[in-house]
Design a protein around this motif. Structure first.
Motif, PDB file in Angstrom:
ATOM      1  N   ASP A 577     -31.348 106.969 124.867  1.00 29.77           N
ATOM      2  CA  ASP A 577     -30.738 105.660 125.157  1.00 29.77           C
ATOM      3  C   ASP A 577     -29.819 105.725 126.370  1.00 29.77           C
ATOM      4  N   ASN A 578     -30.248 106.463 127.399  1.00 35.08           N
ATOM      5  CA  ASN A 578     -29.514 106.587 128.670  1.00 35.08           C
ATOM      6  C   ASN A 578     -28.171 107.298 128.520  1.00 35.08           C
ATOM      7  N   LEU A 579     -28.004 108.083 127.445  1.00 36.58           N
ATOM      8  CA  LEU A 579     -26.799 108.881 127.279  1.00 36.58           C
ATOM      9  C   LEU A 579     -26.987 110.315 127.765  1.00 36.58           C
ATOM     10  N   THR A 580     -28.235 110.761 127.886  1.00 36.34           N
ATOM     11  CA  THR A 580     -28.553 112.122 128.326  1.00 36.34           C
ATOM     12  C   THR A 580     -29.315 112.054 129.640  1.00 36.34           C
ATOM     13  N   VAL A 581     -28.912 112.884 130.616  1.00 37.04           N
ATOM     14  CA  VAL A 581     -29.569 112.877 131.922  1.00 37.04           C
ATOM     15  C   VAL A 581     -29.823 114.300 132.388  1.00 37.04           C
ATOM     16  N   THR A 582     -30.882 114.447 133.164  1.00 36.11           N
ATOM     17  CA  THR A 582     -31.166 115.665 133.927  1.00 36.11           C
ATOM     18  C   THR A 582     -31.826 115.217 135.218  1.00 36.11           C
ATOM     19  N   CYS A 583     -32.448 116.130 135.953  1.00 36.19           N
ATOM     20  CA  CYS A 583     -32.978 115.798 137.278  1.00 36.19           C
ATOM     21  C   CYS A 583     -34.288 116.540 137.496  1.00 36.19           C
ATOM     22  N   SER A 584     -35.172 115.961 138.298  1.00 33.18           N
ATOM     23  CA  SER A 584     -36.452 116.597 138.615  1.00 33.18           C
ATOM     24  C   SER A 584     -36.404 117.389 139.912  1.00 33.18           C
ATOM     25  N   SER A 585     -35.273 117.362 140.619  1.00 33.94           N
ATOM     26  CA  SER A 585     -35.175 117.999 141.933  1.00 33.94           C
ATOM     27  C   SER A 585     -34.251 119.215 141.867  1.00 33.94           C
ATOM     28  N   TYR A 586     -34.481 120.152 142.787  1.00 30.83           N
ATOM     29  CA  TYR A 586     -33.557 121.277 142.925  1.00 30.83           C
ATOM     30  C   TYR A 586     -32.272 120.869 143.656  1.00 30.83           C
ATOM     31  N   ASP A 587     -32.295 119.710 144.336  1.00 32.78           N
ATOM     32  CA  ASP A 587     -31.107 119.226 145.041  1.00 32.78           C
ATOM     33  C   ASP A 587     -30.241 118.395 144.092  1.00 32.78           C
ATOM     34  N   ASP A 588     -28.954 118.280 144.424  1.00 36.93           N
ATOM     35  CA  ASP A 588     -28.032 117.505 143.599  1.00 36.93           C
ATOM     36  C   ASP A 588     -28.302 116.014 143.763  1.00 36.93           C
ATOM     37  N   VAL A 712     -29.662 121.609 135.073  1.00 35.28           N
ATOM     38  CA  VAL A 712     -28.580 121.152 134.195  1.00 35.28           C
ATOM     39  C   VAL A 712     -29.031 119.905 133.441  1.00 35.28           C
ATOM     40  N   GLN A 713     -28.610 119.804 132.180  1.00 33.36           N
ATOM     41  CA  GLN A 713     -28.772 118.581 131.398  1.00 33.36           C
ATOM     42  C   GLN A 713     -27.472 118.321 130.655  1.00 33.36           C
ATOM     43  N   VAL A 714     -26.968 117.074 130.722  1.00 34.86           N
ATOM     44  CA  VAL A 714     -25.700 116.734 130.077  1.00 34.86           C
ATOM     45  C   VAL A 714     -25.877 115.480 129.241  1.00 34.86           C
ATOM     46  N   THR A 715     -24.995 115.334 128.224  1.00 33.55           N
ATOM     47  CA  THR A 715     -24.984 114.152 127.359  1.00 33.55           C
ATOM     48  C   THR A 715     -23.598 113.528 127.403  1.00 33.55           C
TER      49      THR A 715
END
Length: 733
Positions: A577-588, A712-715
């Motif tokens: 529900d949009n509380l947890t995010v990560t990224c598909s790129s090696y860049d920030d 990284v993955q954060v909630t």
């Protein structure tokens, strides 16, 4: 070829590579520079001790060195190297590329060997200055790394192309500039000497004449040494191991090092990888061509915006001057808004030009380097670097996608002035329509009115559908049931929450609107009116709205929010529900929270669900227009703390301060406390304050923000009380 020059320079010394070697991470170093950045490791971390304990599985062992020896406070965690562990501290030197190198503390022993062949200290390790991967050297030392002969050949050709013009070898007095070289005679000729000494007839007619630069290269390029195996120096490379992605010799195969691996002929793999690199370059070449055309388009937009701005300002001034003195009090305000729109458009386009120019220069340099590599005739040397180049080409091509070649701004100033109202209404003159175009581009519209038809009826606010949540307000309205005059749109107005003047917050055809970013614990007055081509209706009855309260005694902000997919970078991946995010790129990449804060005290936390390879995520607050494709805090629109597994720094406008020991791991909790009453921002790690108060004198509208990459993955956790000791300190104050 000038844009390729950075590809040919060592990241340590900043000069052209000399005797370059290839590290396992595919990056290159001068052999002498590699010796300069060697670091001695404890006996327990040597390859021999690891093999003895059964933990070693390769000739080169990667390790996580203490970053104290790798990073310095001066550059806030980037690119410093220490000397040998047993040597005393010595002053460091900084290379042109920003890498700090500590010279050896003790002079090398007298030896007749060259510096490249001299023995390295036992248990030495080396860290790549570009990707920061560290590895311990085996008994072969630097001799265990293959030499990059392809890169040497490219540098040789590049330096030759930059050299001075060649002179004729047969001129009797002052030599003239040579125009040709005879490959058979091995002589450079100017035009008069060629006609006199080398006529195109008889036996000389069969000689091959080439341009001087080509002749110089053919003269200087002696037959290259056949590539030999790093493990068996007397054996030539003859096969290619597909699993290990490296050339091998027959003796390696006989010893069984690649017994279970797929092995193919060296020549076949050489041709295959050349073909793959050529195909990848075709796609990148198309992107570069599109980028050049796109830059021309952007530069034309700058001129067009300038012309449209001048034209609009002249029209606006002429209309305002036609009114009586009461209108002059308003003219300065209108011009200010036009100039702001003008500057905003120019800033967006110029920023995009700058960003695209840098990216195109990097792309062109990579293309030219790859084309020079393809010209090499050394299969073994080519295959040592082809995989890394193919990956870089594909990655660079991907970076040109995702709307990079789409203008972020339009050139039009779609404005017209409403000059028909009576003079007694001049004090109400304002921009009556504002629409948001793509890329947050605000275009301003004036509404012309006519008195030939009736205005719409006054709209009615639907109280049962109007509500507030946190610092957002939702309002709904409708036309009276018996209204016969259609409305073309509606104008919703709110005051400032303190009984001040009303301001427009929505203009459009919808009959429902949610307004975000209001002050907490504030009372707002709202009203709405309808308009058509004739004019505007009377205002509706005023509705009083109360936003969510903040418990001052407990300093508990009751704001519940999630991350905002609408304003986040396209590489951000949302879940839960949009509380947890990560990224598909090696860049920030940057993602913001949905709720903005401008008053009160607010606290939220983020838990680290995944943390691989020691990245540097950043946490903090930002403006809505913060840059989304760099680390949080790189520009002046964000205030952040970035942290690795050992320590943290505060960063705003790319300025790093207050390095503090203590990092994060999987399961760690990062707390962010935004106290807008005291105008401070404070950070916590695992319920303990991290460093001093990070930032002071912060005021305005702020959104919670995070930057992270694919490691990284954060909630997010919201609606939390602030730490106890801060509550106690606040109550005492």
């Amino acid at each position: 070829m000038e844009e390729m020059e950075e590809e040919l320079k060592c990241p340590v010394c900043g000069s052209f590579y000399r005797e370059p070697i290839i590290l396992p991470c595919s990056h290159n170093l001068c052999q002498a520079c590699a010796r300069n950045i060697l670091v001695q490791t404890p006996e327990s971390e040597s390859p021999q001790s690891r093999r003895a304990s059964g933990s070693g599985v390769s000739d080169y062992d990667y390790l996580d060195l203490d970053k104290m020896s790798l990073y310095s406070e001066a550059d806030s965690g980037y690119g410093s190297y220490g000397g040998f562990a047993s040597a005393p501290t010595t002053p460091c030197q900084k290379s042109p590329n920003g890498v700090r190198v500590f010279p050896p503390a003790m002079p090398p022993p007298a030896t007749h060997l060259s510096p490249a062949l001299a023995p390295v200290p036992r248990n030495s390790c080396i860290t790549c200055p570009q990707c920061h991967r560290s590895l311990i050297l085996d008994d072969r030392g630097l001799r265990g790394f293959p030499k990059n002969r392809v890169l040497e050949g490219v540098i040789d050709r590049y330096q030759q192309s930059k050299a001075a013009a060649l002179k004729c070898q047969l001129c009797e007095k002052v030599p003239k500039e040579a125009t040709v070289m005879c490959e058979q005679c091995d002589v450079f000729y100017c035009d008069p000497c060629r006609l006199r000494c080398h006529p195109p007839r008889g036996p000389l007619a069969k000689h091959r004449l080439v341009p001087p630069a080509q002749g110089r290269v053919s003269r200087r390029l002696s037959p290259r040494k056949v590539s030999t195996c790093t493990d068996h120096e007397l054996e030539n490379h003859s096969m290619y191991c597909v699993q290990c992605k490296m050339p091998v010799c027959y003796q390696c195969l006989e010893e069984g090092k690649h017994s279970s691996h797929e092995v193919k002929a060296l020549g076949a793999m050489w041709k295959l990888h050349k073909s793959q690199l050529s195909q990848a370059l075709n796609g990148l070449s198309d992107r570069a061509k599109e980028a050049k055309e796109f830059l021309v388009q952007l530069r034309n937009m700058v001129q067009q915006i300038q012309e449209n701005s001048v034209e609009f300002e002249a029209c606006l001034v002429a209309q305002c001057d036609a009114l009586i003195d009461a209108l002059n009090r308003r003219k300065a305000q209108l011009l200010a808004r036009v100039n702001k729109e003008h500057e905003h458009k120019l800033k967006v386009v110029r920023d995009q030009i700058s960003h695209c120019t840098v990216k195109l220069r990097q792309t062109t340099g990579l293309m030219e380097y790859c084309l020079e590599v393809i010209k090499e005739n050394d299969p073994s040397g080519f295959l040592q670097i082809s995989d890394a180049l193919i990956r870089r080409v594909h990655l660079t091509e991907d970076q040109w996608g995702k709307g990079t070649l789409t203008p972020r701004m339009t050139t039009d100033f779609d404005l017209s002035l409403d000059n028909s109202p009576l003079l007694q209404s001049i004090h109400q003159l304002d921009f009556v329509q504002m629409k948001v175009q793509p890329r947050n581009c605000d275009a301003i519209h004036f509404q012309n009115t006519k008195a030939s038809s009736p205005v719409p009826a006054t709209p009615i606010l639907q109280l049962e559908e109007c509500c507030t949540h946190n610092n957002s307000a939702t309002l709904s309205w409708k036309q009276p049931p018996l209204s016969m005059v259609p409305a073309e749109g509606y104008i919703l107005e709110l005051d400032d929450g303190n009984g001040g003047q009303f301001r427009e917050v929505y203009v459009g055809k919808e009959t429902m609107c949610t307004v975000d970013g209001l002050h907490f614990n504030s009372t707002y007055n709202a009203r709405v009116k309808a308009f058509n081509k004739t004019g505007v209706s009377q205002y509706s009855k005023t509705l009083v709205l109360q936003t969510s309260e903040v418990d001052i005694k407990k300093l508990l902000a009751v704001a519940w929010f999630a991350f905002d997919p609408g304003s986040a970078h396209s590489d951000i991946i949302f879940s839960n529900d949009n509380l947890t995010v990560t990224c598909s790129s090696y860049d920030d990449r940057v993602v913001l929270g949905k709720t903005g804060f401008s008053k009160g005290v607010h606290y939220w936390e983020l838990t680290v669900d995944r943390y691989d390879n020691h990245p540097d995520p950043a946490f903090g607050v930002a403006r809505m227009d913060v840059m989304k494709d760099v680390m949080l805090g790189k520009d002046d629109k964000a205030w952040a703390m970035y942290v690795d597994n050992n320590r943290s720094w505060f960063m705003h406008n790319n300025s790093h301060t207050n390095r503090t020991e203590g990092g994060i791991t999987k399961g760690a909790t990062i707390g962010v406390l935004l106290d807008l009453n005291r105008k401070t921002l404070t950070f916590f790690i695992n319920d303990e304050q991290q460093g001093p108060i990070a930032f002071e004198n912060v005021e305005g509208l702020f959104f919670p923000a995070v930057s992270l990459n694919r490691n990284v993955q954060v909630t997010l956790h919201t609606g939390l009380p602030v730490p106890d000791f801060y509550s106690s300190r606040a109550s005492i104050a």
